[in-house]
Design an enzyme around this catalytic site. Structure first.
Site, PDB file in Angstrom:
ATOM      1  N   ARG A   1       2.237   7.772  -6.955  1.00 35.08           N
ATOM      2  CA  ARG A   1       2.041   7.275  -5.591  1.00 35.08           C
ATOM      3  C   ARG A   1       3.317   6.571  -5.152  1.00 35.08           C
ATOM      4  O   ARG A   1       4.237   6.363  -5.945  1.00 35.08           O
ATOM      5  CB  ARG A   1       0.804   6.361  -5.456  1.00 35.08           C
ATOM      6  CG  ARG A   1       0.282   5.669  -6.657  1.00 35.08           C
ATOM      7  CD  ARG A   1       1.122   4.516  -7.150  1.00 35.08           C
ATOM      8  NE  ARG A   1       1.497   3.614  -6.083  1.00 35.08           N
ATOM      9  CZ  ARG A   1       2.580   2.885  -6.072  1.00 35.08           C
ATOM     10  NH1 ARG A   1       3.443   2.949  -7.070  1.00 35.08           N
ATOM     11  NH2 ARG A   1       2.861   2.091  -5.062  1.00 35.08           N
ATOM     12  N   GLY A   2       3.361   6.234  -3.873  1.00 41.89           N
ATOM     13  CA  GLY A   2       4.588   5.745  -3.266  1.00 41.89           C
ATOM     14  C   GLY A   2       5.248   6.887  -2.527  1.00 41.89           C
ATOM     15  O   GLY A   2       5.446   7.973  -3.086  1.00 41.89           O
TER      16      GLY A   2
ATOM     17  N   ARG B   1      -1.593  14.531   0.572  1.00 42.07           N
ATOM     18  CA  ARG B   1      -1.616  13.181   1.149  1.00 42.07           C
ATOM     19  C   ARG B   1      -0.817  13.228   2.449  1.00 42.07           C
ATOM     20  O   ARG B   1       0.399  13.321   2.421  1.00 42.07           O
ATOM     21  CB  ARG B   1      -1.048  12.128   0.196  1.00 42.07           C
ATOM     22  CG  ARG B   1      -1.873  11.938  -1.058  1.00 42.07           C
ATOM     23  CD  ARG B   1      -1.661  10.568  -1.690  1.00 42.07           C
ATOM     24  NE  ARG B   1      -2.329   9.527  -0.934  1.00 42.07           N
ATOM     25  CZ  ARG B   1      -2.135   8.223  -1.147  1.00 42.07           C
ATOM     26  NH1 ARG B   1      -1.279   7.817  -2.066  1.00 42.07           N
ATOM     27  NH2 ARG B   1      -2.788   7.316  -0.432  1.00 42.07           N
TER      28      ARG B   1
ATOM     29  N   ASP C   1       5.076   3.723   4.551  1.00 40.77           N
ATOM     30  CA  ASP C   1       4.872   5.159   4.423  1.00 40.77           C
ATOM     31  C   ASP C   1       5.339   5.931   5.651  1.00 40.77           C
ATOM     32  O   ASP C   1       5.685   7.102   5.542  1.00 40.77           O
ATOM     33  CB  ASP C   1       3.397   5.450   4.145  1.00 40.77           C
ATOM     34  CG  ASP C   1       3.020   5.062   2.732  1.00 40.77           C
ATOM     35  OD1 ASP C   1       2.972   5.960   1.880  1.00 40.77           O
ATOM     36  OD2 ASP C   1       2.806   3.867   2.462  1.00 40.77           O
TER      37      ASP C   1
ATOM     38  N   ASN D   1       1.541   1.224   6.416  1.00 43.98           N
ATOM     39  CA  ASN D   1       1.711   0.856   5.009  1.00 43.98           C
ATOM     40  C   ASN D   1       0.334   0.601   4.416  1.00 43.98           C
ATOM     41  O   ASN D   1      -0.686   0.660   5.097  1.00 43.98           O
ATOM     42  CB  ASN D   1       2.622  -0.368   4.870  1.00 43.98           C
ATOM     43  CG  ASN D   1       3.062  -0.582   3.433  1.00 43.98           C
ATOM     44  OD1 ASN D   1       3.485   0.356   2.759  1.00 43.98           O
ATOM     45  ND2 ASN D   1       2.946  -1.799   2.936  1.00 43.98           N
ATOM     46  N   LYS D   2       0.316   0.300   3.143  1.00 50.95           N
ATOM     47  CA  LYS D   2      -0.946   0.132   2.418  1.00 50.95           C
ATOM     48  C   LYS D   2      -1.878  -0.829   3.151  1.00 50.95           C
ATOM     49  O   LYS D   2      -1.452  -1.848   3.687  1.00 50.95           O
ATOM     50  CB  LYS D   2      -0.651  -0.372   1.010  1.00 50.95           C
ATOM     51  CG  LYS D   2      -1.864  -0.440   0.096  1.00 50.95           C
ATOM     52  CD  LYS D   2      -2.589   0.886  -0.008  1.00 50.95           C
ATOM     53  CE  LYS D   2      -1.689   2.024  -0.426  1.00 50.95           C
ATOM     54  NZ  LYS D   2      -2.365   3.348  -0.321  1.00 50.95           N
TER      55      LYS D   2
END
Length: 357
Positions: free
Chosen positions: A49-50, A89, A238, A248-249
């Site tokens: 992830r990332g 994703r 992201d 972002n998260k």
């Protein structure tokens, strides 16, 4: 002095070796990814992830897909490989940009063996470029902090380190660069529910390198800013729209509002590939919705036998419903600066800084 870093993505010519981030910090286990389909599962299930790491992994994935084919290619089959990986994703723009570039590089290439070689070379090139960009970004970010101050207290969210990139990291890259300049850095890592990237991964990276780190719950930042001097909030991202709105998260938006209220500078750390100038505002960024069970039973956490550590009914009532957006949008007005490999700039400068890149 610079410390050794993780290599979570390792290409072995015939397969891809990925550090399985679902089982960290309990154990360091590498997955041997042999096919494109296995790559898609690894991305979707967040073994990797990332945004930068996903993009690199995605290109290795289509490389594996091409290696399984033989003879002459056709545009329909090439598009099919690219589409399958893209859908793993959708929020992070890095993957989309990388796949578009991969398609461009094989225009006019008619044999699968040749396509595989082109994509393999591109993925390896991406790894080198991402590491270099992160190291430059880290130095640019470190230079924002006062030279006459020797200790900095910084809040982070999610995981933005070597585990999320080809190495060094974005927000954690700034922290590493401060450390390399001889500064003491104290990190407060948001646990980052529901996938716990902060408590599992950021704390793991910081402890491995001897950087002082405290895990905090996602709702603790207001208390922390009231009771301790916080010098900055550093986050990754992201996708960034032209006006500076940033995906972002989940939980980043809350943290930005709290930082704004307490006059703590909020910095977004991103390489140029995270900026999407086709989007005017954050309202146009697609938000991935993930499984409810990640919230209600931490279903990604398993024991050695592969059974859930928290079976249904353990942390939430059986049948309880949950919402699980993977990202939120932080409005540009809460962001003091973007820290990039191109330099540091305010949201209003995005078009000027990125238009010719």
């Amino acid at each position: 002095m610079s410390q050794p870093e993780f290599l979570p993505i390792q290409w072995k010519s015939t397969f891809l070796s990925l550090l399985d981030q679902r089982v960290l910090p309990g154990k360091k286990e590498f997955l041997q990814i042999q096919t494109m389909e296995e790559t898609i599962v690894a991305i979707r299930e967040m073994a990797v992830r990332g945004a930068p790491a996903i993009a690199i992994t995605g290109i290795f994935g289509i490389t594996l897909g091409a290696k399984k084919k033989s003879g002459n290619s056709n545009p329909v089959d090439v598009d099919s490989l690219i589409k399958q990986v893209f859908e793993s994703r959708p929020t992070a723009v890095n993957l989309s940009f990388a796949l578009k570039e991969a398609k461009k590089r094989v225009e006019g290439v008619s044999h699968w063996d040749s396509i595989a070689k082109v994509w393999e070379s591109y993925a390896l090139e991406m790894m080198v470029q991402d590491l270099k960009a992160n190291q430059t970004l880290g130095k640019n970010g470190a230079d924002l902090f006062p030279k006459n101050q020797n200790e900095f207290h910084i809040i982070t969210h999610c995981n933005t380190g070597a585990l999320a990139t080809a190495g060094h990291g974005t927000a954690l890259g700034v922290i590493r660069s401060l450390r390399d300049q001889g500064k003491k850095v104290v990190v407060y890592a948001d646990e980052t529910r529901p996938f716990l990237q902060g408590s599992r991964l950021t704390a793991f990276e910081m402890m491995e390198e001897g950087i002082e780190c405290y895990i905090i719950t996602d709702g603790m930042s207001g208390w922390l800013m009231n009771h301790r001097k916080i010098d900055a909030v550093l986050v990754g991202c992201d996708r960034v729209a032209t006006n500076g709105d940033t995906a972002n998260k989940i939980g980043t938006y809350n943290l930005a509002i709290v930082a704004y209220e307490h006059k703590v500078p909020f910095y977004v750390c991103a390489t140029k590939d995270s900026f999407d100038l086709k989007l005017k505002t954050g309202d146009e960024i697609p938000i991935e919705m993930r499984k409810e069970s990640e919230v209600t039973q931490f279903d990604f956490l398993k024991n050695e036998e592969g059974n859930f550590l928290f079976p249904e009914g353990k942390t939430s009532p059986i049948g309880a419903r949950a919402l699980n957006p993977s990202f939120d949008i932080t409005k540009a007005k809460f962001i003091k600066n973007f820290i990039t490999e191109l330099g540091c700039f305010v949201p209003e400068e995005i078009s000027f800084r990125l238009k010719n890149v």
